[in-house]
Design an enzyme around this catalytic site. Structure first.
Site, mmCIF file in Angstrom:
data_model
loop_
_atom_site.group_PDB
_atom_site.id
_atom_site.type_symbol
_atom_site.label_atom_id
_atom_site.label_comp_id
_atom_site.label_asym_id
_atom_site.label_seq_id
_atom_site.Cartn_x
_atom_site.Cartn_y
_atom_site.Cartn_z
ATOM 1 C CG HIS A 90 20.296 26.241 25.154
ATOM 2 N ND1 HIS A 90 19.017 25.764 25.396
ATOM 3 C CD2 HIS A 90 20.364 26.469 23.837
ATOM 4 C CE1 HIS A 90 18.350 25.709 24.251
ATOM 5 N NE2 HIS A 90 19.146 26.136 23.297
ATOM 6 C CB CYS A 112 25.772 20.763 23.867
ATOM 7 S SG CYS A 112 26.938 20.334 22.549
ATOM 8 C CG HIS A 140 21.708 32.277 23.394
ATOM 9 N ND1 HIS A 140 22.193 31.072 23.850
ATOM 10 C CD2 HIS A 140 21.018 31.996 22.253
ATOM 11 C CE1 HIS A 140 21.835 30.107 23.010
ATOM 12 N NE2 HIS A 140 21.119 30.647 22.038
ATOM 13 C CD GLU A 142 26.624 28.289 23.990
ATOM 14 O OE1 GLU A 142 27.866 28.311 23.894
ATOM 15 O OE2 GLU A 142 25.868 28.069 23.013
ATOM 16 C CB CYS A 211 29.830 23.597 18.204
ATOM 17 S SG CYS A 211 28.294 23.773 17.278
ATOM 18 C CB SER A 239 17.394 28.787 16.752
ATOM 19 O OG SER A 239 18.518 28.110 16.242
ATOM 20 C CB SER A 240 22.243 31.662 18.611
ATOM 21 O OG SER A 240 23.403 32.334 18.179
ATOM 22 C CG ASN A 241 22.017 26.773 15.141
ATOM 23 O OD1 ASN A 241 21.688 26.265 14.069
ATOM 24 N ND2 ASN A 241 21.404 26.459 16.271
ATOM 25 C CB SER A 283 17.209 23.270 17.385
ATOM 26 O OG SER A 283 18.282 23.669 18.196
#
Length: 324
Positions: A90, A112, A140, A142, A211, A239-241, A283
């Site tokens: 992150h 990343c 978060h 990130e 992304c 997990s945001s995504n 993830s």
């Protein structure tokens, strides 16, 4: 959405269940790289290797790395000076590697590369005298890492369109915007539009910051969800995504649940259900997808179909210190 499935089979015989599996799903190139970095660090330096924050947001992955010799901590001060440490995918504020260097620690940065790209853009915008509006989720990792790339007070976080309306900047001020890489594509587009309406001269990133993996997984759910009565998203609650995938399905009118493992599936969710869609956040490993399909097959006569909307061939290089 399909019509509710009606039970017309003899007692004791499994009802059919169509299972649509989204593709792309699961691990992205950044997650693959981060996990391999921890494994290679353990090979090179020997166990234990410390990892600051969960390397990726998935309990199954974290527990697997613990068994191989990784120790997960939240802050650098929990790591002994003479032990190697890996920074999570992150990203971290600049102060973290600076502190590691001050302590003469061995550290490996698993950020990343697509997050690192946002970090470099932030630095360039500050050099050009711009104030940065950062679109992301407060707290978060990130967001904390990206905001930590610039001097305090030179980046302002917004999470919603309403937040844009509360910004204190005038139209003549030099401002730009960047975004977290794992946001909802649709929500972010609305926020960006609001920023451009309020600040016509705002500077946008050269390319979208969300992304490829986040965008692709959301597009796959958009293609799959209308044909489903239920969508299961495999991913962690932090997990945001993964959370965004649940939202995408729900907005299309399809009930969706976030699960970490197959054991969390409530059999009652399948009552009256003829088609289930499955996807996994970036993830979540493929083994958990197969675990979910196997669990569904205990209750129903499963027929699988893949819904593919994109091919992913992205690969990121490992840090040189682990490949020399």
């Amino acid at each position: 959405m399909n019509a509710p499935f009606q039970d017309s089979r003899p007692s004791g015989e499994k009802l059919p269940l169509s299972v649509l599996i989204a593709a792309p799903r699961g691990f992205c190139a950044g997650v693959d790289r981060a996990i391999e970095i921890v494994e290679k660090a353990i090979e090179k330096y020997g166990a234990p290797v410390y990892v600051r924050h969960e390397i990726v947001h998935n309990r199954y992955v974290v527990e697997g790395l613990k068994e191989k010799g990784a120790i997960f901590v939240e802050e650098l001060d929990e790591v002994p000076d003479d032990m190697p440490v890996v920074f999570s995918a992150h990203g971290v504020p600049k102060s973290v590697p600076a502190e590691a260097e001050r302590r003469e620690m061995i550290y490996v940065d698993a950020t990343c590369p697509l997050v690192s790209k946002v970090h470099r853009q932030a630095e360039r915008q500050i050099e050009k005298g711009k104030h940065i509006i950062f679109i992301g989720h407060a707290g978060h990792p990130e967001v904390i890492g990206t905001m930590g790339q610039v001097p305090e007070g030179q980046m302002t976080l917004v999470e919603t369109v309403d937040d844009v309306g509360k910004l204190p900047f005038g139209q003549d001020e030099k401002i730009s915007f960047l975004t977290q890489t794992t946001l909802s594509v649709d929500d972010t587009a609305e926020i960006v539009n609001a920023l451009k309406v309020r600040y016509p001269n705002i500077v946008a990133p050269k390319a979208e910051d969300i992304c490829y993996a986040t965008s692709n997984r959301q597009e796959a759910v958009k293609a799959m969800a209308p044909g489903c009565d239920l969508v299961l998203v495999i991913g962690a609650p932090n997990s945001s995504n993964s959370l965004r995938l649940v939202e995408v399905a729900e907005r299309l009118g399809t009930t969706s649940h976030l699960i970490q493992r197959a054991s969390e599936i409530d059999p009652a969710w399948l009552d009256g259900i003829g088609t289930v869609g499955i996807t996994a956040g970036a993830s979540a490993p493929e083994v958990l997808v197969r675990e979910v399909v196997a669990k569904l097959a205990e209750w129903r006569d499963v027929r699988e179909e893949k819904i593919r909307t994109a091919e992913e061939k992205m690969v990121f290089k490992l840090p040189r210190q682990l490949t020399d």
